[in-house]
Design a protein around this motif. Structure first.
Motif, PDB file in Angstrom:
ATOM      1  N   ALA A  20       0.921  -1.740   0.037  1.00 30.07           N
ATOM      2  CA  ALA A  20      -0.410   0.190   0.162  1.00 30.07           C
ATOM      3  C   ALA A  20       0.853   0.904   0.335  1.00 30.07           C
ATOM      4  O   ALA A  20       1.884   1.072   1.219  1.00 30.07           O
ATOM      5  N   PHE A  21       0.601   2.258  -0.866  1.00 29.47           N
ATOM      6  CA  PHE A  21       1.498   3.356  -0.841  1.00 29.47           C
ATOM      7  C   PHE A  21       1.556   4.457   0.455  1.00 29.47           C
ATOM      8  O   PHE A  21       2.650   5.327   1.033  1.00 29.47           O
ATOM      9  N   GLY A  22       0.340   4.280   1.650  1.00 29.14           N
ATOM     10  CA  GLY A  22       0.583   4.503   2.284  1.00 29.14           C
ATOM     11  C   GLY A  22       1.850   4.286   4.122  1.00 29.14           C
ATOM     12  O   GLY A  22       1.027   4.005   4.154  1.00 29.14           O
ATOM     13  N   HIS A  23       2.004   2.520   3.045  1.00 25.20           N
ATOM     14  CA  HIS A  23       3.196   2.143   3.828  1.00 25.20           C
ATOM     15  C   HIS A  23       4.081   2.326   3.429  1.00 25.20           C
ATOM     16  O   HIS A  23       5.636   2.490   3.749  1.00 25.20           O
ATOM     17  N   MET A  24       4.106   2.166   1.722  1.00 20.61           N
ATOM     18  CA  MET A  24       5.625   1.978   0.873  1.00 20.61           C
ATOM     19  C   MET A  24       6.757   3.652   1.454  1.00 20.61           C
ATOM     20  O   MET A  24       7.160   4.002   1.401  1.00 20.61           O
ATOM     21  N   THR A  46       6.723  -5.268  -5.071  1.00 23.53           N
ATOM     22  CA  THR A  46       6.845  -5.774  -6.098  1.00 23.53           C
ATOM     23  C   THR A  46       7.874  -4.799  -7.900  1.00 23.53           C
ATOM     24  O   THR A  46       7.835  -3.284  -7.481  1.00 23.53           O
ATOM     25  N   PRO A  47       7.480  -5.776  -9.032  1.00 22.26           N
ATOM     26  CA  PRO A  47       8.332  -4.901 -10.007  1.00 22.26           C
ATOM     27  C   PRO A  47       7.125  -3.553 -10.457  1.00 22.26           C
ATOM     28  O   PRO A  47       8.084  -2.518 -10.136  1.00 22.26           O
ATOM     29  N   ARG A  48       6.084  -4.079 -10.130  1.00 18.66           N
ATOM     30  CA  ARG A  48       5.098  -2.606 -10.327  1.00 18.66           C
ATOM     31  C   ARG A  48       4.695  -1.438  -9.335  1.00 18.66           C
ATOM     32  O   ARG A  48       4.824  -0.304  -9.661  1.00 18.66           O
ATOM     33  N   ASN A  49       4.730  -1.897  -8.021  1.00 22.08           N
ATOM     34  CA  ASN A  49       5.442  -0.922  -7.477  1.00 22.08           C
ATOM     35  C   ASN A  49       6.304  -0.312  -6.980  1.00 22.08           C
ATOM     36  O   ASN A  49       6.607   1.125  -6.846  1.00 22.08           O
TER      37      ASN A  49
END
Length: 469
Positions: A20-24, A46-49
């Motif tokens: 989750a971008f709120g975590h990443m 993961t690659p897309r993230n």
């Protein structure tokens, strides 16, 4: 005796956030700060993230390896879905299942690279035991507050609260009077996807409790100045070191390549009076229902305040429940506000002098970004830790909660309009505007952040199992 030489040692730190971008993004912020101190970071996703993360400057890129682990295929998970923003709520369990299937590739990476420390999120309940077997020092790095972690409790309390009503009162293990609890409608949302098991076969609460139980230490995106009482509860609950790493305020990089998108937004903001605009955004995860969106929009219109509304109408291509603004809303409010349905530079918007208040979901990254720029908070929660965050902010008179029906969570356009006007322009809401100004020193102070970071790194250096000079 050995502390001075330790400061010269450099660590290899692996980091594994939830998808989750709120975590990443908070993980990446901490990674950047540690990299600036000369430590080597392996940031795993993961690659897309990885491809969607903010680009690293050359000086940081030399210290941060972006490690791509392909996300295993799981039936019912939409193609290319690698983060929570890519899937509607009913598909989230499949994303968790795919994340759990990264277990073997994570174990291989750790065995091959053997970092000095591994920092992981609440979701990989299987990771502490892998780190332990490999002899790798490990920490749960929490992107949520100590108050929320304290509210969850420990492994010993896992079966203590069985009914939704049990979560609407302070936990028995909190030793002081508090109003910080969840409201009934918030509990029901958690029960639907968190306390009871889901299609990933592992509940959200179980994941968090297992991680808290299995880690060597708990690192929290927090500070002693903000929630000393909750940090103490957390330490008493788990009987292990709890280290605040600071609030990780976002750094605004002025790299001179202002996009056309930001230029037209800035142009509109420049024309508004100082402190007059309400900025409305509910993060990358939350999507208001059609009924909620209607009341939010009509409340904005009714408030007569200038507004900047960031609207999320769908979560990924698999989301069939599209939401839309009330008929004629944009035409009627053309002179009053802006509506944006794509990505916006939130930090730049919040930093603009015309912003008077932030109408937010209480996600902690958004709270930190708002308070580092002295923006008053109007709170409307949706799920997860947001209810507890909002109650902590309300308890400290830092944010104003929009009045809602405690049972079903419904609210009206009238309550939206009145709440916005109270916090942004009325005398009665001056307490929230003043508190936001007061909080800047706590949430935006770089010297304080640096002190927390140094203290955290000193601990990691002196307690690593396999450090070498």
């Amino acid at each position: 005796m050995d502390s001075m030489p330790n400061k010269k040692k450099k660590l290899h730190i692996a980091m594994f956030p939830w998808l989750a971008f709120g975590h990443m993004i908070p993980y990446l912020e901490l990674a950047k700060l540690m990299a600036q101190k000369g430590h080597h970071i392996s940031f795993i996703s993961t690659p897309r993230n990885i491809d969607r993360l903010p680009k690293l400057t050359p000086s940081l890129a030399s210290h941060i390896d972006l490690v791509r682990l392909p996300l295993p295929h799981v039936e019912n998970l939409p193609e290319d879905a690698e983060a929570t923003i890519d899937v509607p709520n009913n598909k989230l369990p499949y994303l968790k299942k795919a994340y759990d299937a990264l277990q073997d590739s994570m174990a291989r990476f750790l065995q091959d690279s053997h970092p000095d420390w591994l920092l992981y999120d609440y979701a990989p309940y299987w990771l502490p035991s892998i780190a332990r077997k490999l002899g790798i020092s490990n920490a749960f790095f929490s992107t949520v507050t100590a108050a929320f972690l304290s509210f969850i409790g420990s492994k010993a309390h896992l079966g203590e609260r069985k009914n939704p009503e049990d979560f609407t009162v302070p936990p028995t293990w909190v030793p002081f009077p508090t109003t910080v609890t969840m409201r009934f409608f918030e509990v029901m949302k958690v029960f639907q996807g968190g306390i009871s098991t889901d299609k990933s076969d592992v509940s959200e609460i179980f994941r968090a409790v297992e991680v808290l139980d299995g880690c060597d230490i708990v690192a929290v995106r927090s500070s002693v100045e903000f929630e000393p009482e909750w940090l103490r509860v957390l330490e008493d609950l788990h009987r292990k070191p709890v280290l605040p790493v600071g609030q990780l305020p976002t750094v605004v990089y002025d790299n001179g390549d202002e996009t056309e998108t930001w230029l037209w937004m800035k142009d509109w903001l420049d024309k508004q009076a100082k402190g007059s605009v309400v900025y409305v955004a509910f993060g990358s995860e939350a999507k208001p229902s059609q009924e909620e969106l209607t009341e939010i929009a009509l409340g904005l219109e009714q408030s007569k305040l200038p507004f900047f509304l960031v609207l999320r109408t769908r979560r990924g291509q698999a989301d069939t429940e599209l939401t839309e603004l009330p008929e004629g809303f944009e035409e009627r409010t053309k002179g009053q506000g802006l509506v944006c349905t794509s990505w916006v530079p939130q930090v730049k918007i919040l930093a603009h002098d015309s912003i008077g208040g932030f109408f937010t979901h209480s996600g902690w990254s958004s709270v930190v970004e708002a308070l580092q720029f002295e923006r008053a908070l109007i709170l409307l929660t949706f799920f997860a830790d947001q209810g507890i965050n909002a109650k902590v902010l309300e308890d400290k008179h830092i944010g104003y909660l929009i009045p809602r029906n405690e049972h079903d969570g419904s609210f009206t356009r009238d309550s939206v309009a009145k709440s916005l006007r109270l916090v942004i322009v009325e005398e009665e809401g001056k307490i929230y505007r003043d508190k936001a100004k007061e909080m800047k020193a706590l949430f935006g102070d770089r010297t304080s952040q640096d002190r927390y970071l140094d203290s955290f790194l000193d601990y990691l250096i002196s307690h690593s199992k396999n450090i070498c000079s």
